[in-house]
Design an enzyme around this catalytic site. Structure first.
Site, mmCIF file in Angstrom:
data_model
loop_
_atom_site.group_PDB
_atom_site.id
_atom_site.type_symbol
_atom_site.label_atom_id
_atom_site.label_comp_id
_atom_site.label_asym_id
_atom_site.label_seq_id
_atom_site.Cartn_x
_atom_site.Cartn_y
_atom_site.Cartn_z
ATOM 1 N N CYS A 89 0.820 -1.222 0.000
ATOM 2 C CA CYS A 89 0.000 0.000 0.000
ATOM 3 C C CYS A 89 0.850 1.267 0.000
ATOM 4 O O CYS A 89 0.316 2.368 -0.148
ATOM 5 C CB CYS A 89 -0.925 0.005 1.208
ATOM 6 S SG CYS A 89 -1.885 -1.489 1.364
ATOM 7 N N HIS B 159 -9.181 3.649 -1.290
ATOM 8 C CA HIS B 159 -7.811 3.153 -1.129
ATOM 9 C C HIS B 159 -7.428 2.179 -2.250
ATOM 10 O O HIS B 159 -7.312 0.969 -2.025
ATOM 11 C CB HIS B 159 -7.699 2.485 0.251
ATOM 12 C CG HIS B 159 -6.344 1.964 0.587
ATOM 13 N ND1 HIS B 159 -5.164 2.476 0.083
ATOM 14 C CD2 HIS B 159 -5.968 0.935 1.408
ATOM 15 C CE1 HIS B 159 -4.130 1.800 0.570
ATOM 16 N NE2 HIS B 159 -4.592 0.851 1.369
HETATM 17 N N1 COA Z 1 -16.842 1.651 4.100
HETATM 18 C C1 COA Z 1 -18.135 2.001 3.873
HETATM 19 N N2 COA Z 1 -18.961 1.329 3.042
HETATM 20 C C2 COA Z 1 -18.458 0.270 2.414
HETATM 21 C C3 COA Z 1 -17.124 -0.159 2.594
HETATM 22 C C4 COA Z 1 -16.308 0.575 3.471
HETATM 23 N N3 COA Z 1 -15.042 0.208 3.684
HETATM 24 N N4 COA Z 1 -16.918 -1.268 1.840
HETATM 25 C C5 COA Z 1 -18.081 -1.517 1.193
HETATM 26 N N5 COA Z 1 -18.996 -0.595 1.548
HETATM 27 C C6 COA Z 1 -20.393 -0.524 1.122
HETATM 28 C C7 COA Z 1 -20.581 -0.704 -0.368
HETATM 29 O O1 COA Z 1 -20.565 0.525 -1.038
HETATM 30 C C8 COA Z 1 -21.932 -1.371 -0.430
HETATM 31 O O2 COA Z 1 -22.920 -0.390 -0.254
HETATM 32 P P1 COA Z 1 -24.327 -0.489 -1.027
HETATM 33 O O3 COA Z 1 -24.957 -1.767 -0.518
HETATM 34 O O4 COA Z 1 -25.049 0.752 -0.591
HETATM 35 O O5 COA Z 1 -23.997 -0.545 -2.473
HETATM 36 C C9 COA Z 1 -21.948 -2.241 0.823
HETATM 37 O O6 COA Z 1 -21.037 -1.631 1.728
HETATM 38 C C10 COA Z 1 -21.535 -3.670 0.561
HETATM 39 O O7 COA Z 1 -20.394 -3.652 -0.265
HETATM 40 P P2 COA Z 1 -19.520 -4.931 -0.547
HETATM 41 O O8 COA Z 1 -18.566 -4.609 -1.653
HETATM 42 O O9 COA Z 1 -20.405 -6.134 -0.701
HETATM 43 O O10 COA Z 1 -18.705 -5.048 0.819
HETATM 44 P P3 COA Z 1 -17.905 -6.275 1.306
HETATM 45 O O11 COA Z 1 -18.581 -6.805 2.501
HETATM 46 O O12 COA Z 1 -17.573 -7.190 0.172
HETATM 47 O O13 COA Z 1 -16.525 -5.566 1.731
HETATM 48 C C11 COA Z 1 -15.004 -4.907 3.405
HETATM 49 C C12 COA Z 1 -16.446 -4.781 2.875
HETATM 50 C C13 COA Z 1 -14.858 -3.974 4.590
HETATM 51 C C14 COA Z 1 -14.717 -6.340 3.809
HETATM 52 C C15 COA Z 1 -14.029 -4.482 2.264
HETATM 53 O O14 COA Z 1 -14.287 -3.132 1.925
HETATM 54 C C16 COA Z 1 -12.586 -4.654 2.668
HETATM 55 O O15 COA Z 1 -12.029 -5.739 2.567
HETATM 56 N N6 COA Z 1 -11.914 -3.555 3.110
HETATM 57 C C17 COA Z 1 -10.521 -3.623 3.541
HETATM 58 C C18 COA Z 1 -9.604 -3.451 2.355
HETATM 59 C C19 COA Z 1 -8.186 -3.657 2.767
HETATM 60 O O16 COA Z 1 -7.853 -4.547 3.531
HETATM 61 N N7 COA Z 1 -7.277 -2.803 2.243
HETATM 62 C C20 COA Z 1 -5.875 -2.869 2.548
HETATM 63 C C21 COA Z 1 -5.644 -2.279 3.870
HETATM 64 S S1 COA Z 1 -4.005 -2.493 4.449
#
Ligand code: COA
Length: 388
Positions: free
Chosen positions: A85, A332
């Site tokens: 990252c 991100h």
């Molecule tokens: N913050 C706010 N809303 C979020 C979000 C977040 N981080 N991630 C997804 N959403 C929203 C989407 O827009 C969607 O909204 P909608 O239903 O109104 O369209 C809903 O939540 C579901 O989205 P989806 O893509 O199915 O979410 P998910 O459950 O597959 O993923 C996380 C959610 C948190 C698991 C995913 O964003 C993630 O893995 N984040 C971490 C990424 C990471 O590790 N980066 C590197 C860091 S070192």
């Protein structure tokens, strides 16, 4: 060494961008930054591109060649830089080193990631951890940061409400950022009651999976006014390494690489943390935003949650953090993040940040972390050069 100036910046919209391809994103960002800088095409000497994992996310390697070719830059050298990252900030640092040393006069440093084309991004992101000792034992990035959060709560009494306050500020700032993935407000209640991702981190404690690109044009400070009336100067560029795996740390609530890189950066710039008017920090999870505030020296160790809940990190607070909305709400796209952080600081220092403007900003800092702290880059930018 020469002083280095930033003369052009750009960032694509971040989000789930189905209509954009990997190559169109980086070309859009790169060419927009070149346009912003007013350089002529044959002024450009080199391009550096930060990218974590094009192979896993879009099944494309040799992206430096793809990018130079697609942007019409051949035969200008283009080089990919990777540090999870933190890839974007390292691409920025390579560009700065090339111009500072006199090896090149004008370079583009950029970053790109297209993450949403895979069904599940989590295993791809987990390759940035220690595969044998963490990912293969079932750890994911949300779970690694959840362990850090639990320990911080245990050591310092940090609460879930304080973590939620961090997300509330991030979403508020992003609501004023047209390039942000999530430009809407949330409440503490909404964050606390959202889906639990990895206890104690809910959906709103997490940065999202994102597509996007950003780019910056650098030149020697002495030449900057040939291209722009508002150059922003690089006052410090530092990078440090820390243990890749959490179990090797004396204390998982401190990122040693952030402390080391920031202390060197303050020294290089001849500044202290009190001189920093705003910072863009690596809040891939709300807890990491709190660690950053502490490890950069904005507050005492353990007080990060308290100062966030007090409003001190808002754009009108004592030390504004992530006016862009940060990784949490701006988005991100891994390799693009470090460049997007720097682009935000440039817009802030130019006075071009609209409703999220930090009034009177003269000096800004970026902190960009790879993995859980195996790499950290800290940059300081200002409206005046160091004159060193
Ligand atoms: N913050 C706010 N809303 C979020 C979000 C977040 N981080 N991630 C997804 N959403 C929203 C989407 O827009 C969607 O909204 P909608 O239903 O109104 O369209 C809903 O939540 C579901 O989205 P989806 O893509 O199915 O979410 P998910 O459950 O597959 O993923 C996380 C959610 C948190 C698991 C995913 O964003 C993630 O893995 N984040 C971490 C990424 C990471 O590790 N980066 C590197 C860091 S070192």
């Amino acid at each position: 060494m020469r002083d280095v100036a930033i003369i052009g910046v750009s960032q694509t919209k971040f989000g789930e961008l189905w209509d954009a391809s990997f190559r169109s994103l980086i070309a859009d960002a790169g060419l927009s930054a070149i346009e912003d800088s007013n350089i002529a095409g044959d002024d450009l000497d080199a391009m550096y591109v930060g990218n974590m994992s094009s192979g896993l996310f879009v099944n494309q390697e040799h992206i430096a060649s793809l990018i130079a070719d697609h942007m019409g830059l051949n035969p200008i050298p283009c080089t990919r830089v990777e540090a999870a990252c933190a890839s974007g900030s390292l691409a920025l640092r390579q560009g700065i080193l090339a111009v500072a040393s006199g090896y090149h006069d004008v370079v583009v440093s950029a970053g790109v990631e297209k993450m949403t084309d895979v069904v599940d991004a989590t295993p791809a992101i987990a390759t940035a951890s220690d595969i044998e000792w963490e990912a293969q034992q079932g750890a994911t990035f949300p779970s690694l940061y959840a362990m850090i959060a639990k320990r911080h709560m245990h050591e310092y009494g940090t609460t879930r409400e304080q973590l939620a306050e961090f997300a509330v500020v991030a979403h508020h700032n992003a609501s004023h950022n047209p390039r942000a993935q999530f430009p809407f407000e949330i409440t503490v209640d909404k964050a606390l009651n959202a889906t639990m991702v990895a206890d104690p981190l809910t959906l709103f404690d997490c940065s999202p999976v994102s597509d996007g690109a950003a780019a910056i044009v650098l030149c020697a400070a002495e030449d900057a006014h040939k291209y722009t009336d508002t150059p922003i100067y690089v006052k410090a560029s530092q990078q440090a390494s820390g243990t890749i795996a959490l179990h090797d740390r004396k204390d998982v609530t401190t990122l040693d690489a952030t402390k080391y890189a920031s202390q060197k950066a303050y020294k290089q710039a001849g500044l202290s943390v009190k001189d920093i008017d705003l910072a863009e920090v690596h809040d891939c999870f709300s807890i990491n935003g709190i660690l950053a505030i502490e490890d950069l020296g904005f507050c005492e160790k353990g007080q990060g949650g308290v100062v966030v809940a007090d409003g001190q990190t808002r754009t009108d607070g004592d030390f504004p953090i992530n006016p862009s909305g940060g990784l949490k709400a701006r988005g991100h796209p891994l390799g693009a993040t470090g460049i997007a952080q720097a682009a935000e600081v440039v817009w802030q220092l130019r006075g071009d940040a609209g409703k999220r403007q930090v009034e009177g900003a003269e000096v800004g800092l970026t902190q960009n972390v790879g993995g859980t702290g195996g790499t950290c880059a800290v940059h300081i930018f200002g409206r005046e050069p160091n004159n060193n």
